[in-house]
Design a protein around this motif. Structure first.
Motif, PDB file in Angstrom:
ATOM      1  N   TYR A 122       0.822  -1.215   0.000  1.00  0.00           N
ATOM      2  CA  TYR A 122       0.000   0.000   0.000  1.00  0.00           C
ATOM      3  C   TYR A 122       0.856   1.266   0.000  1.00  0.00           C
ATOM      4  O   TYR A 122       0.415   2.337  -0.437  1.00  0.00           O
ATOM      5  CB  TYR A 122      -0.953   0.000   1.197  1.00  0.00           C
ATOM      6  CG  TYR A 122      -0.303   0.251   2.533  1.00  0.00           C
ATOM      7  CD1 TYR A 122      -0.126   1.541   3.021  1.00  0.00           C
ATOM      8  CD2 TYR A 122       0.137  -0.805   3.322  1.00  0.00           C
ATOM      9  CE1 TYR A 122       0.472   1.780   4.236  1.00  0.00           C
ATOM     10  CE2 TYR A 122       0.731  -0.581   4.546  1.00  0.00           C
ATOM     11  CZ  TYR A 122       0.900   0.709   5.004  1.00  0.00           C
ATOM     12  OH  TYR A 122       1.495   0.940   6.208  1.00  0.00           O
ATOM     13  N   SER A 164       3.622   1.906  -1.802  1.00  0.00           N
ATOM     14  CA  SER A 164       3.901   2.314  -3.184  1.00  0.00           C
ATOM     15  C   SER A 164       2.618   2.707  -3.905  1.00  0.00           C
ATOM     16  O   SER A 164       2.641   3.592  -4.775  1.00  0.00           O
ATOM     17  CB  SER A 164       4.619   1.189  -3.937  1.00  0.00           C
ATOM     18  OG  SER A 164       3.830   0.014  -3.967  1.00  0.00           O
ATOM     19  N   LYS A 165       1.495   2.078  -3.563  1.00  0.00           N
ATOM     20  CA  LYS A 165       0.224   2.433  -4.200  1.00  0.00           C
ATOM     21  C   LYS A 165      -0.213   3.847  -3.813  1.00  0.00           C
ATOM     22  O   LYS A 165      -0.831   4.565  -4.601  1.00  0.00           O
ATOM     23  CB  LYS A 165      -0.857   1.427  -3.803  1.00  0.00           C
ATOM     24  CG  LYS A 165      -0.633   0.027  -4.351  1.00  0.00           C
ATOM     25  CD  LYS A 165      -0.681  -0.008  -5.870  1.00  0.00           C
ATOM     26  CE  LYS A 165      -0.573  -1.431  -6.386  1.00  0.00           C
ATOM     27  NZ  LYS A 165      -0.618  -1.504  -7.860  1.00  0.00           N
ATOM     28  N   MET A 191       1.735   6.045  -6.021  1.00  0.00           N
ATOM     29  CA  MET A 191       1.227   5.939  -7.382  1.00  0.00           C
ATOM     30  C   MET A 191      -0.064   6.732  -7.552  1.00  0.00           C
ATOM     31  O   MET A 191      -0.291   7.360  -8.594  1.00  0.00           O
ATOM     32  CB  MET A 191       0.993   4.465  -7.743  1.00  0.00           C
ATOM     33  CG  MET A 191       0.570   4.245  -9.186  1.00  0.00           C
ATOM     34  SD  MET A 191       0.317   2.494  -9.574  1.00  0.00           S
ATOM     35  CE  MET A 191       2.017   1.934  -9.658  1.00  0.00           C
ATOM     36  N   TYR A 221      -8.513   1.773 -11.632  1.00  0.00           N
ATOM     37  CA  TYR A 221      -7.725   0.829 -10.835  1.00  0.00           C
ATOM     38  C   TYR A 221      -8.255  -0.570 -11.131  1.00  0.00           C
ATOM     39  O   TYR A 221      -9.426  -0.860 -10.873  1.00  0.00           O
ATOM     40  CB  TYR A 221      -7.845   1.144  -9.345  1.00  0.00           C
ATOM     41  CG  TYR A 221      -6.806   0.482  -8.475  1.00  0.00           C
ATOM     42  CD1 TYR A 221      -5.810   1.222  -7.855  1.00  0.00           C
ATOM     43  CD2 TYR A 221      -6.812  -0.888  -8.263  1.00  0.00           C
ATOM     44  CE1 TYR A 221      -4.853   0.633  -7.048  1.00  0.00           C
ATOM     45  CE2 TYR A 221      -5.862  -1.505  -7.457  1.00  0.00           C
ATOM     46  CZ  TYR A 221      -4.883  -0.740  -6.849  1.00  0.00           C
ATOM     47  OH  TYR A 221      -3.932  -1.335  -6.067  1.00  0.00           O
ATOM     48  N   ASN A 248      -4.525  -1.551  -0.584  1.00  0.00           N
ATOM     49  CA  ASN A 248      -3.802  -0.965  -1.715  1.00  0.00           C
ATOM     50  C   ASN A 248      -4.687   0.014  -2.487  1.00  0.00           C
ATOM     51  O   ASN A 248      -4.254   1.113  -2.856  1.00  0.00           O
ATOM     52  CB  ASN A 248      -3.317  -2.063  -2.660  1.00  0.00           C
ATOM     53  CG  ASN A 248      -2.215  -2.917  -2.055  1.00  0.00           C
ATOM     54  OD1 ASN A 248      -1.695  -2.605  -0.987  1.00  0.00           O
ATOM     55  ND2 ASN A 248      -1.870  -3.987  -2.737  1.00  0.00           N
ATOM     56  N   PHE A 285      -4.114   4.120  -2.807  1.00  0.00           N
ATOM     57  CA  PHE A 285      -4.100   4.809  -4.102  1.00  0.00           C
ATOM     58  C   PHE A 285      -5.089   5.975  -4.086  1.00  0.00           C
ATOM     59  O   PHE A 285      -4.776   7.087  -4.527  1.00  0.00           O
ATOM     60  CB  PHE A 285      -4.460   3.808  -5.201  1.00  0.00           C
ATOM     61  CG  PHE A 285      -4.402   4.354  -6.597  1.00  0.00           C
ATOM     62  CD1 PHE A 285      -3.242   4.283  -7.340  1.00  0.00           C
ATOM     63  CD2 PHE A 285      -5.524   4.934  -7.182  1.00  0.00           C
ATOM     64  CE1 PHE A 285      -3.183   4.783  -8.645  1.00  0.00           C
ATOM     65  CE2 PHE A 285      -5.489   5.437  -8.462  1.00  0.00           C
ATOM     66  CZ  PHE A 285      -4.314   5.358  -9.204  1.00  0.00           C
ATOM     67  N   SER A 336      -4.213   2.130 -13.082  1.00  0.00           N
ATOM     68  CA  SER A 336      -3.279   1.304 -12.320  1.00  0.00           C
ATOM     69  C   SER A 336      -3.650  -0.157 -12.576  1.00  0.00           C
ATOM     70  O   SER A 336      -4.749  -0.592 -12.244  1.00  0.00           O
ATOM     71  CB  SER A 336      -3.371   1.611 -10.825  1.00  0.00           C
ATOM     72  OG  SER A 336      -2.643   0.655 -10.077  1.00  0.00           O
ATOM     73  N   ASP A 354       1.052  -5.226 -11.243  1.00  0.00           N
ATOM     74  CA  ASP A 354       2.345  -4.676 -10.848  1.00  0.00           C
ATOM     75  C   ASP A 354       3.483  -5.133 -11.761  1.00  0.00           C
ATOM     76  O   ASP A 354       4.516  -4.474 -11.864  1.00  0.00           O
ATOM     77  CB  ASP A 354       2.680  -5.071  -9.407  1.00  0.00           C
ATOM     78  CG  ASP A 354       1.780  -4.358  -8.408  1.00  0.00           C
ATOM     79  OD1 ASP A 354       1.275  -3.279  -8.753  1.00  0.00           O
ATOM     80  OD2 ASP A 354       1.580  -4.890  -7.310  1.00  0.00           O
ATOM     81  N   ALA A 397       4.936  -0.045  -9.421  1.00  0.00           N
ATOM     82  CA  ALA A 397       5.139  -0.398  -8.013  1.00  0.00           C
ATOM     83  C   ALA A 397       5.944  -1.692  -7.967  1.00  0.00           C
ATOM     84  O   ALA A 397       5.613  -2.662  -8.659  1.00  0.00           O
ATOM     85  CB  ALA A 397       3.799  -0.582  -7.315  1.00  0.00           C
TER      86      ALA A 397
END
Length: 625
Positions: free
Chosen positions: A405, A407-408, A411, A426, A438, A442, A482, A485, A513
């Protein structure tokens, strides 16, 4: 002979009486009429003839001769009384012919109170019989929010399909879990044969559990039985003798301790710092404690994959991590791959093969494999088992997962900064194991940059090609998405990470990510070897879960070089804050779709709150399933 046994029963009764008195407890049989004096009964239901477990018969319906018995139903009247003569006669009848006449009893809250047949109950409890037949009337209390009442109504639902009164859980939800573990539907009525099979299995288990348990283990036989069949399976339980069940209980005792303690998880959120050169040596010394035992073919790590690296981006990312290990441990590590396992129930066969291949550590990368690892883990304590999931219900295995979460969140902030509109997409596979956290991260990151932004959420399942989902998003006016990954080798595509779907159908990649499983596995093995070589007393009843993120260098966000300089500076600023712990993505109050406020002002959400997220932020357009 009968009077001799009456004297023995009398000693038991007087002993229990003295114990109750010394503790300030009521020393006689409880009376149902007294219990019901302040209880609203909404109905009385005749259950007909019921085989009543004697341990559930706890008192009498009326005052009557209640003071003739101690609280354990053993007699208190002297040996030279008419009561003693009648008790002895009932005892002789039991020895010579057996007691067959049903008693009359009332059931309240899954406990039974005798109207007629106190001496029969007393004698059978003395000879340690299991049950007695009785004509039973059920007293149903008014439904309230009281914990015990809620438990009782769950029991009533279970009784309607099983006609079993043996099972009583200490916590809500136990009956549903039991039916699921047995492969039963909640409304599936059991056949007579199934009822008999279950009664026998549960009786054998209860006897073995009573012989093995300690006073410190506070759980009912049903609580322990549920954990038992979750680990070994109901079919296994049906084939076991009482002695074999006792052996199984010995193997899984740590699991019972964990369950009895409430399933506390020891969450390791940061790996221990060590000297770079120490890890390989420590691991090598751990697996090979002496020069004489250095057998290279025994130095193995097994990796269990549901799918192949070619068909699954998840498997591919973990297999890259596996390949990394051979390099960082100078070739001293050997790894084995067991892939295409498919359904989680096939895990057991894969584990058996890994054990046959002498793997010392086994990593199962599918969270759904967790229950199937535990049976092998309790039977093979010399092998270290790991499951890649966000939480842990067992002490025999360890779990590990990355704080994706983080890195999300970055992002989401990036997507809102570069999109220039109020709609983002997403696409995720399944709403399990941290995925909802996650999505929310985002959404939180995006809303920090653009308070008006909406996140359009789509679930892809196991589909490798989600073009139709992109088309749905395009109809909504969404062009920044998104996605997965990582790419899937069998279906190479640029539709991964954060990407921009251009009008001509081409794709512009903006960020990815990264969960670096190679670094994660390296640190995890170093951490595990350190704890084994420098052992500390392990707290019983505790599960271990490794949950690492940016601060451990296992999570990151790689951005396109074509991003504006200012945007790159913003993302790096946020990344440094998250990595150092100065900034938490889930801080303060967060509004959900349903209008509920999650969290509190000036507080970060806890690990437990994040991991068990079952809600979506108010700016997410989509469902949790």
């Amino acid at each position: 002979m009968a009077m001799y046994d009456y004297a023995g029963a009398l000693r038991r009764g007087r002993k229990r009486y003295q114990e109750n008195v010394s503790k300030g407890e009521y020393p006689y049989l409880p009376v149902l009429d007294d219990i019901l004096a302040n209880t609203e009964i909404v109905s009385e239901v005749s259950l007909g003839l019921v085989d009543i477990p004697l341990e559930k018969i706890v008192g009498t319906r009326t005052q009557g001769r209640t003071q003739a018995f101690a609280s354990n139903f053993m007699p208190l009247m002297p040996e030279n009384t008419e009561f003693a003569d009648k008790w002895s006669s009932v005892y002789e009848h039991q020895i010579e012919e057996g007691i067959h006449d049903p008693i009359k009893a009332y059931e309240f809250m899954n406990r039974y109170y005798v109207q007629e047949g106190n001496k029969r109950v007393s004698v059978l409890k003395y000879v340690q019989a299991y049950s007695i037949t009785g004509r039973v009337t059920r007293m149903v209390p008014k439904r309230t929010n009281d914990h015990d009442i809620r438990l009782y109504y769950e029991f009533l639902d279970f009784y309607q399909v099983s006609f079993n009164c043996d099972v009583w859980f200490s916590q809500e939800g136990g009956y549903k879990k039991l039916l699921a573990a047995m492969g039963k539907k909640e409304d599936e009525v059991w056949s007579e044969e199934e009822q008999k099979d279950f009664s026998l299995v549960f009786h054998l288990f209860s006897s073995a559990f009573a012989a093995a348990r300690t006073e410190k283990l506070r759980m009912t036989a049903a609580d322990a039985f549920l954990k038992y069949i979750e680990i070994f399976g109901y079919d296994h339980a049906k084939e076991q003798t009482e002695r074999q069940i006792g052996q199984d209980l010995t193997e899984m005792w740590q699991e019972l301790e964990l369950s009895a303690s409430g399933g506390e998880v020891e969450r390791v959120e940061q790996p221990r710092e060590e000297e770079p050169e120490s890890g390989a040596g420590k691991l090598f010394n751990w697996l090979f404690p002496s020069a004489e035992s250095l057998v290279p073919e025994r130095f193995k790590l097994g990796f269990l994959y549901s799918r192949t690296r070619e068909t699954s981006s998840w498997t591919y990312s973990h297999d890259l991590g596996r390949s990394h290990l051979a390099k960082c441990f100078d070739g001293k590590l050997r790894t084995c791959v067991y892939d295409s396992i498919g359904a989680p129930e096939n895990t057991e066969a894969a584990v058996e093969q890994a054990l046959a291949d002498h793997c010392n550590m086994i990593f199962a990368v599918d969270p759904l494999m967790q229950p199937y690892l535990v049976k092998a883990a309790v039977q093979h304590p010399e092998v270290k088992f790991f499951n890649c999931s966000v939480d842990n219900n067992y002490s025999s295995i360890d779990t590990y997962f990355a704080r994706g979460y983080e890195s999300k969140f970055l992002m989401g902030a990036l997507a809102a900064a570069v999109s220039g509109d109020d709609k983002l997409g997403y696409i995720a596979d399944f709403p399990v194991y941290g995925v909802l956290a996650n999505v929310n991260a985002f959404a939180v990151g995006a809303s920090m940059i653009n308070p008006r932004v909406k996140i359009y959420l789509k679930w892809s399942g196991k589909e490798d090609d989600y073009t139709h989902l992109e088309q749905e998003l395009e109809k909504e006016g969404v062009h920044y998405i998104s996605g997965d990954d990582m790419i899937t080798p069998a279906h190479p595509s640029r539709k991964f990470g954060l990407y921009h779907k251009l009008p001509d159908g081409s794709v512009e990649n903006l960020a990815a990510a990264v969960l670096d499983w190679g670094v994660f596995y390296e640190k995890l093995i170093r951490y595990s070897s350190h704890s084994v070589l420098e052992p500390k007393p392990k707290k019983t009843g505790r599960a271990v879960s490794y949950w690492w993120g940016m601060s451990a260098d296992v999570v990151d966000l790689f951005c396109s070089e074509n991003l504006p300089v200012g945007t790159n500076r913003l993302i790096n600023f946020l990344k440094n804050g998250v990595k150092s712990g100065a900034f938490h993505p889930f801080h303060g109050q967060i509004y959900t779709q349903s209008g509920i406020i999650v969290g509190e002002k000036d507080r970060d959400l806890t690990a437990q709150e994040i991991i068990h997220t079952d809600w979506l932020c108010s700016n997410v357009i989509g469902e949790t399933k």
